[in-house]
Write a protein that holds these residues in place. Sequence first.
Motif, PDB file in Angstrom:
ATOM      1  N   HIS A   1       0.749  -1.134  -0.089  1.00 25.40           N
ATOM      2  CA  HIS A   1       0.058   0.088   0.226  1.00 25.40           C
ATOM      3  C   HIS A   1       0.884   1.345   0.072  1.00 25.40           C
ATOM      4  N   VAL A   2       1.341   1.365  -1.046  1.00 20.15           N
ATOM      5  CA  VAL A   2       2.649   2.710  -1.259  1.00 20.15           C
ATOM      6  C   VAL A   2       1.877   3.877  -1.074  1.00 20.15           C
ATOM      7  N   GLU A   3       0.667   4.388  -1.396  1.00 24.55           N
ATOM      8  CA  GLU A   3       0.322   5.485  -1.473  1.00 24.55           C
ATOM      9  C   GLU A   3      -0.161   6.141   0.248  1.00 24.55           C
ATOM     10  N   ARG A   4      -0.081   4.939   1.060  1.00 25.75           N
ATOM     11  CA  ARG A   4       0.181   5.492   2.433  1.00 25.75           C
ATOM     12  C   ARG A   4       1.091   6.270   2.848  1.00 25.75           C
ATOM     13  N   PHE A   5       2.445   6.082   2.164  1.00 31.60           N
ATOM     14  CA  PHE A   5       3.596   6.720   2.334  1.00 31.60           C
ATOM     15  C   PHE A   5       3.760   7.957   1.507  1.00 31.60           C
ATOM     16  N   ASN A   6       2.678   8.216   0.767  1.00 29.06           N
ATOM     17  CA  ASN A   6       2.792   9.310  -0.053  1.00 29.06           C
ATOM     18  C   ASN A   6       2.840  10.669   0.714  1.00 29.06           C
ATOM     19  N   PRO A   7       3.991  11.675   0.786  1.00 27.58           N
ATOM     20  CA  PRO A   7       3.998  12.499   1.859  1.00 27.58           C
ATOM     21  C   PRO A   7       2.589  13.533   1.492  1.00 27.58           C
ATOM     22  N   ALA A   8       1.914  13.476   0.316  1.00 29.85           N
ATOM     23  CA  ALA A   8       0.681  14.292   0.246  1.00 29.85           C
ATOM     24  C   ALA A   8      -0.216  13.492   1.428  1.00 29.85           C
ATOM     25  N   VAL A   9      -0.327  12.465   1.112  1.00 30.20           N
ATOM     26  CA  VAL A   9      -1.380  11.630   1.956  1.00 30.20           C
ATOM     27  C   VAL A   9      -1.056  11.891   3.427  1.00 30.20           C
ATOM     28  N   ARG A  10       0.149  11.800   3.667  1.00 26.87           N
ATOM     29  CA  ARG A  10       0.419  12.241   5.296  1.00 26.87           C
ATOM     30  C   ARG A  10       0.235  13.751   5.683  1.00 26.87           C
TER      31      ARG A  10
ATOM     32  N   VAL B   1      -6.142   4.336   1.725  1.00 24.30           N
ATOM     33  CA  VAL B   1      -5.905   5.588   1.943  1.00 24.30           C
ATOM     34  C   VAL B   1      -7.280   6.079   2.793  1.00 24.30           C
ATOM     35  N   ILE B   2      -8.271   5.876   2.300  1.00 26.93           N
ATOM     36  CA  ILE B   2      -9.476   6.176   3.176  1.00 26.93           C
ATOM     37  C   ILE B   2      -9.722   5.461   4.503  1.00 26.93           C
ATOM     38  N   SER B   3      -9.209   4.249   4.759  1.00 25.41           N
ATOM     39  CA  SER B   3      -9.170   3.806   5.653  1.00 25.41           C
ATOM     40  C   SER B   3      -8.078   4.363   6.745  1.00 25.41           C
TER      41      SER B   3
ATOM     42  N   ASN C   1      -3.438  15.857  -5.107  1.00 22.51           N
ATOM     43  CA  ASN C   1      -2.910  15.132  -6.432  1.00 22.51           C
ATOM     44  C   ASN C   1      -1.837  14.082  -6.089  1.00 22.51           C
ATOM     45  N   TYR C   2      -2.022  13.025  -5.993  1.00 17.01           N
ATOM     46  CA  TYR C   2      -0.704  11.887  -5.875  1.00 17.01           C
ATOM     47  C   TYR C   2       0.234  12.081  -6.654  1.00 17.01           C
ATOM     48  N   ILE C   3       0.126  12.525  -8.093  1.00 17.90           N
ATOM     49  CA  ILE C   3       1.200  12.472  -8.856  1.00 17.90           C
ATOM     50  C   ILE C   3       1.974  13.731  -8.528  1.00 17.90           C
ATOM     51  N   THR C   4       1.483  14.876  -8.282  1.00 17.22           N
ATOM     52  CA  THR C   4       2.315  15.907  -8.094  1.00 17.22           C
ATOM     53  C   THR C   4       2.705  16.336  -6.527  1.00 17.22           C
ATOM     54  N   GLN C   5       1.854  15.485  -5.806  1.00 19.21           N
ATOM     55  CA  GLN C   5       2.265  15.600  -4.413  1.00 19.21           C
ATOM     56  C   GLN C   5       1.928  16.729  -3.751  1.00 19.21           C
TER      57      GLN C   5
ATOM     58  N   THR D   1       3.467  22.085  -1.155  1.00 15.78           N
ATOM     59  CA  THR D   1       4.713  21.524  -1.815  1.00 15.78           C
ATOM     60  C   THR D   1       5.967  21.846  -1.182  1.00 15.78           C
ATOM     61  N   GLU D   2       6.187  22.813  -0.827  1.00 17.93           N
ATOM     62  CA  GLU D   2       7.304  23.262   0.188  1.00 17.93           C
ATOM     63  C   GLU D   2       7.257  22.510   1.408  1.00 17.93           C
ATOM     64  N   LEU D   3       6.328  22.366   1.896  1.00 16.01           N
ATOM     65  CA  LEU D   3       6.199  21.410   3.290  1.00 16.01           C
ATOM     66  C   LEU D   3       6.644  20.046   3.026  1.00 16.01           C
ATOM     67  N   LEU D   4       5.912  19.539   2.024  1.00 21.08           N
ATOM     68  CA  LEU D   4       6.062  18.222   1.617  1.00 21.08           C
ATOM     69  C   LEU D   4       7.559  17.908   1.275  1.00 21.08           C
ATOM     70  N   ALA D   5       8.213  18.797   0.713  1.00 13.01           N
ATOM     71  CA  ALA D   5       9.658  18.575   0.496  1.00 13.01           C
ATOM     72  C   ALA D   5      10.534  18.145   1.759  1.00 13.01           C
ATOM     73  N   ARG D   6      10.119  18.205   2.962  1.00 19.82           N
ATOM     74  CA  ARG D   6      10.781  18.169   4.157  1.00 19.82           C
ATOM     75  C   ARG D   6      10.505  16.579   4.389  1.00 19.82           C
ATOM     76  N   TYR D   7       9.313  16.062   3.815  1.00 17.53           N
ATOM     77  CA  TYR D   7       9.024  14.604   4.212  1.00 17.53           C
ATOM     78  C   TYR D   7       9.755  13.548   3.573  1.00 17.53           C
TER      79      TYR D   7
END
Length: 171
Positions: A24-33, A78-80, A144-148, A165-171
Motif C-alpha cells: 500500500h505505497v500511497e499510504r506513504f505518499n507525503p501528500a497523504v501524510r 488511503v480512505i481507511s 494530487n497523488y502524482i504531483t504530491q 509543496t514546500e512543506l512536503l519537500a521536508r517529508y
Amino acid sequence: DDAAQARQIIDFAREKGVRLAVGHVERFNPAVRKLKEIMEEGQLGRILSISTRRVGLPSPHFRETNVVVDLAVHDLDVISFLLGQRPRVLSSVTGRLSGGPSEDYADILLLTGDVPCVIQVNWVTPIKVRTLSVVGDAGYAEMNYITQTIDLYSHQSVESNASYTELLARY
C-alpha cells in the motif's frame, strides 16, 4: 486457491526471517501524510465526504488482474488511513470495455463510519488522473497523488498548493 497461496507466502517469509508487507505505497505518499495532518488538526472541520479518481490507460500487467485489485485497493487503504476505520462497500458498478477477462472500470460507493466515499477507477480514460478530494464543513482539500500537492480551501480564504509543496519537500 488464493488463501492457500497467501499461506505459502507467509510461511516462506517466516522461514527466511524476512518481513512481509502489503504494497500500500500511497499510504506513504507525503501528500497523504500531510492531508491526514490537515484533517486531524481540524482545518476541514467535520468530514462530510471523500471522493477519489484513479483513472488512465492500463498498466502492462492489466490482463493479470482487474481494475479494482490494481487501482481501487490503494484508495480503499488511503480512505481507511485518513478516517481511521475500514470502509464498508454500499454499492459498486463495474464493467469491461476491452473484451478482456476482467473489469476495466469501477465506481464504488462506500461508507466509512458516517462519511460517504466514492472511488472511481478505470483503464479507459486517455489521461492519467490520481486525485483525492475531502469535503468538510469548514473547508475542502484536493490532493494530487502524482504531483504530491494539496489545494486547500476554507470558507474565508484559499491557500496555494505551493505552500504545501514546500512543506512536503521536508517529508
